[in-house]
Design an enzyme around this catalytic site. Structure first.
Site, PDB file in Angstrom:
ATOM      1  N   ARG A  40       2.299  -9.535  -0.364  1.00  0.00           N
ATOM      2  CA  ARG A  40       2.510  -8.520  -1.405  1.00  0.00           C
ATOM      3  C   ARG A  40       3.530  -7.461  -1.014  1.00  0.00           C
ATOM      4  O   ARG A  40       3.996  -6.710  -1.858  1.00  0.00           O
ATOM      5  CB  ARG A  40       1.173  -7.865  -1.764  1.00  0.00           C
ATOM      6  N   HIS A  94       0.824  -1.215   0.000  1.00  0.00           N
ATOM      7  CA  HIS A  94       0.000   0.000   0.000  1.00  0.00           C
ATOM      8  C   HIS A  94       0.853   1.258   0.000  1.00  0.00           C
ATOM      9  O   HIS A  94       0.452   2.288  -0.531  1.00  0.00           O
ATOM     10  CB  HIS A  94      -0.983  -0.032   1.168  1.00  0.00           C
ATOM     11  N   GLU A 103     -11.214 -10.576  -4.623  1.00  0.00           N
ATOM     12  CA  GLU A 103      -9.769 -10.539  -4.344  1.00  0.00           C
ATOM     13  C   GLU A 103      -9.321 -11.690  -3.456  1.00  0.00           C
ATOM     14  O   GLU A 103      -8.171 -11.756  -3.049  1.00  0.00           O
ATOM     15  CB  GLU A 103      -9.372  -9.179  -3.743  1.00  0.00           C
ATOM     16  N   ARG A 115     -10.250   4.521  -2.542  1.00  0.00           N
ATOM     17  CA  ARG A 115      -9.841   3.866  -1.289  1.00  0.00           C
ATOM     18  C   ARG A 115     -10.038   4.895  -0.169  1.00  0.00           C
ATOM     19  O   ARG A 115      -9.336   5.904  -0.151  1.00  0.00           O
ATOM     20  CB  ARG A 115      -8.365   3.473  -1.332  1.00  0.00           C
ATOM     21  N   ASN A 118      -4.271  -7.250  -6.693  1.00  0.00           N
ATOM     22  CA  ASN A 118      -3.181  -7.100  -5.716  1.00  0.00           C
ATOM     23  C   ASN A 118      -3.308  -8.149  -4.619  1.00  0.00           C
ATOM     24  O   ASN A 118      -2.337  -8.791  -4.224  1.00  0.00           O
ATOM     25  CB  ASN A 118      -3.193  -5.710  -5.080  1.00  0.00           C
ATOM     26  N   ASP A 119      -4.530  -8.303  -4.138  1.00  0.00           N
ATOM     27  CA  ASP A 119      -4.747  -9.315  -3.105  1.00  0.00           C
ATOM     28  C   ASP A 119      -4.998 -10.692  -3.704  1.00  0.00           C
ATOM     29  O   ASP A 119      -4.606 -11.701  -3.120  1.00  0.00           O
ATOM     30  CB  ASP A 119      -5.912  -8.907  -2.202  1.00  0.00           C
ATOM     31  N   ARG A 131     -15.111   2.659  -1.890  1.00  0.00           N
ATOM     32  CA  ARG A 131     -14.935   1.403  -1.157  1.00  0.00           C
ATOM     33  C   ARG A 131     -14.938   1.653   0.348  1.00  0.00           C
ATOM     34  O   ARG A 131     -14.310   2.609   0.813  1.00  0.00           O
ATOM     35  CB  ARG A 131     -13.619   0.751  -1.580  1.00  0.00           C
ATOM     36  N   CYS A 179      -9.746  -3.434 -10.734  1.00  0.00           N
ATOM     37  CA  CYS A 179      -9.128  -2.243 -10.148  1.00  0.00           C
ATOM     38  C   CYS A 179      -7.803  -2.566  -9.465  1.00  0.00           C
ATOM     39  O   CYS A 179      -7.197  -1.717  -8.842  1.00  0.00           O
ATOM     40  CB  CYS A 179     -10.085  -1.554  -9.178  1.00  0.00           C
TER      41      CYS A 179
HETATM   42  C1  PEP Z   1      -6.541  -5.187  -4.770  1.00  0.00           C
HETATM   43  O1  PEP Z   1      -6.368  -5.950  -3.807  1.00  0.00           O
HETATM   44  O2  PEP Z   1      -6.254  -5.499  -5.955  1.00  0.00           O
HETATM   45  C2  PEP Z   1      -7.082  -3.840  -4.552  1.00  0.00           C
HETATM   46  C3  PEP Z   1      -7.402  -3.062  -5.555  1.00  0.00           C
HETATM   47  O3  PEP Z   1      -7.209  -3.421  -3.278  1.00  0.00           O
HETATM   48  P1  PEP Z   1      -5.984  -2.940  -2.342  1.00  0.00           P
HETATM   49  O4  PEP Z   1      -4.771  -2.793  -3.190  1.00  0.00           O
HETATM   50  O5  PEP Z   1      -6.415  -1.680  -1.707  1.00  0.00           O
HETATM   51  O6  PEP Z   1      -5.854  -4.056  -1.361  1.00  0.00           O
HETATM   52 MG    MG Z   2      -7.239  -5.520  -1.909  1.00  0.00          MG
END
Ligand code: PEP
Ligand code: MG
Length: 585
Positions: A471, A195, A437, A302, A460-461, A338, A508
């Site tokens: 990550r 993040h 995710e 976010r 990402n998750d 979100r 996203c």
């Molecule tokens: C993701 O997990 O791909 C996502 C968009 O959310 P974040 O990166 O905030 O966990």
């Molecule tokens: Mg996420």
């Protein structure tokens, strides 16, 4: 320290694009000077034990860095660490500190501070450059030992524009820095989609992470070149290197400017398929940039940015005003907001104080919200109230089971009922969707698709939970890839399930902003992609140069490949051949 005429080139993970050249600000945690204290006799033994333990910890840390540097870099760098080890093994020097603890009864932190500081001063007085360099080593070691002895973390304060070098930065640090004069960020730790990195991208701060030992090789004020597009940091660059990077920086900026100009046009493939390119935002004041690059809406707002670096929770009213502003500014384009994704690598001490053994598998996002229904409902109410013009939708992160969806729907209806009863205007038909995710949601995607109004795929998750790869951990970053065949299959399954249920699906996660991935995503049937605004001009350019048939052909080619490496290589070759004259290399 290093020969000032020789470049020390460090390679890390390219995290946020752009090239910067500037002085280093070395952020050492816990740089507070210790207060002198006299300790009672009965505590002297304990104080000595603490002191010896912190010297031991510092020695281990330097030793480990030394071994790595010897294997990886050779030359000057391991030598610097060797000298630091010699200082930490200097018995006469250490005895001086122990004496102060035993006879003067000073607390260990203060005794350490005194002796290290006076040693540094002595070395600075020697008329010899080499010795003066050693004074800086002593100063570095002082903070390393004190870090062990004292708790507490100091906020970062930049007095002039600088590239911040740190072991690691939290998302909160990154936000703080942006409010100052940060030119770029370079950290030992971190993965490509932590993040902190996502925030750096949102703030257009060039960054390189996962450098492992950069804090050992720089001193405050050292000149640095940081290339966030390629993951390179050069310490003490020669004037030839600086010139080369000045040129590259100018080229990067002019290409970026040209891309941004074109970006206001809508993006269609060459054969006419409209691909909607939306922006992910962290802060409401990103809207200006979002508009500048011609985004088709906000695909992910976010909201953690509203909660970060504060001492009290934001009120419903305050949140309503923020969401309303974003919704109005973007109208009639869609805005997906979100609910808060606290936890994982985003810890807000004023909301939840607690250490977890596995934060990414713990008390995060919807799990936290369902446990704090009041806080959750107040956020839902604010989102509903922001939807007076009908362009807002609400999204829930980290959903792993249908039970959670049932509970969320109940609370969503409760929030609406309250607003209705209180006569407060809100969007009755506000769509409620989920992030896809977590693999369990893909496995049961047909069931989830019946319960919610839309899906947004969070790669990402999804990557971290599918491949069991943290990550934000640089040690396993080599395993973290959205091109893993299992991840690609999951994405396709999620898209197909949404299509079958006739609900909208978008992406996203950061994969959506990876130009190399765009052809595959189009072929899978995605027509809505959302990414950091800095990525949008490039994404639009890519879309405009492709045909759907081309995308389908390359997808067909990689669909049967079994390893990430083959898939990545095939896509990169396709991309570099097709776009060889278009992008910054
Ligand atoms: C993701 O997990 O791909 C996502 C968009 O959310 P974040 O990166 O905030 O966990
Ligand atoms: Mg996420």
């Amino acid at each position: 320290m290093a020969d000032p005429k020789k470049d020390i080139v460090l390679e890390g993970i390219p995290a946020s694009p752009g090239i910067v050249i500037g002085p280093c600000f070395l952020y050492q945690y816990r740089r507070m000077e210790p207060e002198p204290r006299r300790i009672p006799d009965k505590h002297i033994k304990k104080e000595l034990r603490n002191f010896r333990q912190s010297i031991e910890n510092a020695r281990n840390y330097i030793q480990e860095s030394y071994e790595k540097a010897r294997l990886q870099y050779g030359g000057e760098i391991p030598r610097i660490l060797e000298i630091q080890l010699e200082i930490l093994n200097d018995r006469v020097f250490l005895d001086e500190i122990e004496q102060l603890i035993q006879t003067e009864k000073f607390n260990a932190a203060y005794a350490t501070f005194l002796v290290f500081s006076s040693k540094k001063e002595q070395l600075l007085k020697v008329p010899d450059d080499y010795m003066r360099e050693r004074a800086l080593d002593v100063a570095n070691l002082k903070w390393l030992v004190l870090e062990n002895l004292m708790g507490g973390r100091q906020p970062i304060v930049l007095n002039k524009p600088a590239i911040v070098v740190a072991d690691d930065l939290s998302p909160a640090d990154t936000v703080n820095l942006h409010q100052q004069k940060v030119l770029g960020i370079a950290t030992n730790k971190g993965g490509i989609n932590s993040h902190t990195v996502i925030i750096a991208r949102a703030l257009s701060v060039p960054a390189v992470v996962g450098l492992e030992r950069i804090t050992d090789f720089v001193q405050p004020g050292h000149k640095l070149v940081l290339d966030g597009s390629h993951g390179t940091v050069i310490v003490n660059p020669s004037s030839k290197t600086v010139q080369k990077y000045q040129k590259r920086r100018n080229l990067f900026l002019s290409l970026e400017e040209a891309l941004i100009k074109e970006s206001t046009k809508e993006s269609r493939t060459r054969d006419g398929r409209r691909i909607f390119i939306l922006a992910n935002i962290e802060f409401e004041n990103e809207i200006k940039q979002v508009k500048k690059v011609g985004a088709d809406g906000i695909g992910l707002f976010r909201t953690e940015g509203i909660y970060i670096n504060r001492h009290i929770l934001p009120s419903e009213e305050e949140q309503t005003q923020i969401y309303l502003k974003v919704a109005r500014e973007m109208y009639p384009k869609p805005v997906t907001i979100r609910t808060i994704d606290i936890g994982g690598d985003k810890i807000f001490p004023h909301i939840f104080v607690g250490q977890e053994p596995n934060p990414f598998l713990g008390y995060r996002a919807i799990r936290f919200c369902l446990d704090h229904a009041d806080c959750f409902i107040s956020q839902l109410r604010a989102m509903l109230r922001a939807n007076v013009k009908g362009n807002v939708q609400v999204m829930i992160p980290m959903v792993s089971s249908l039970e959670e969806v049932y509970q969320v729907k109940e609370l969503f209806e409760k929030a609406k009922a309250e607003l209705r009863q209180e006569g407060i205007p809100f969007g009755e038909n506000t769509p409620l969707g989920i992030m896809v995710e977590i693999p369990s949601v893909v496995t049961m995607a047909d069931e989830f698709a019946r319960e919610v109004d839309f899906f947004s795929i969070g790669t990402n998750d999804l990557v971290q939970y599918t491949l069991a790869v943290d990550r934000s951990n640089e040690h396993v970053a080599y395993l973290y890839s959205h091109f893993h065949p299992a991840v690609l299959r999951l994405i396709k399954d999620a898209v197909d399930a949404a299509r079958a249920a006739n609900i909208p699906v978008s992406m996203c996660g950061e994969m959506a902003g990876d130009p190399v991935a765009v052809p595959v995503l189009i072929a899978m049937g995605l027509d809505t992609l959302s990414a950091a605004h800095v990525m949008i001009p490039e994404m639009k350019k890519v879309v405009r140069q492709l045909t759907v048939a081309e995308c389908e052909a390359i997808y067909e080619e990689i669909r049967h490949l079994k390893t990430t490496k083959e898939i990545k290589r095939t896509l990169e070759t396709f991309f570099s051949e097709k776009f060889k004259d278009v992008f910054f290399e």
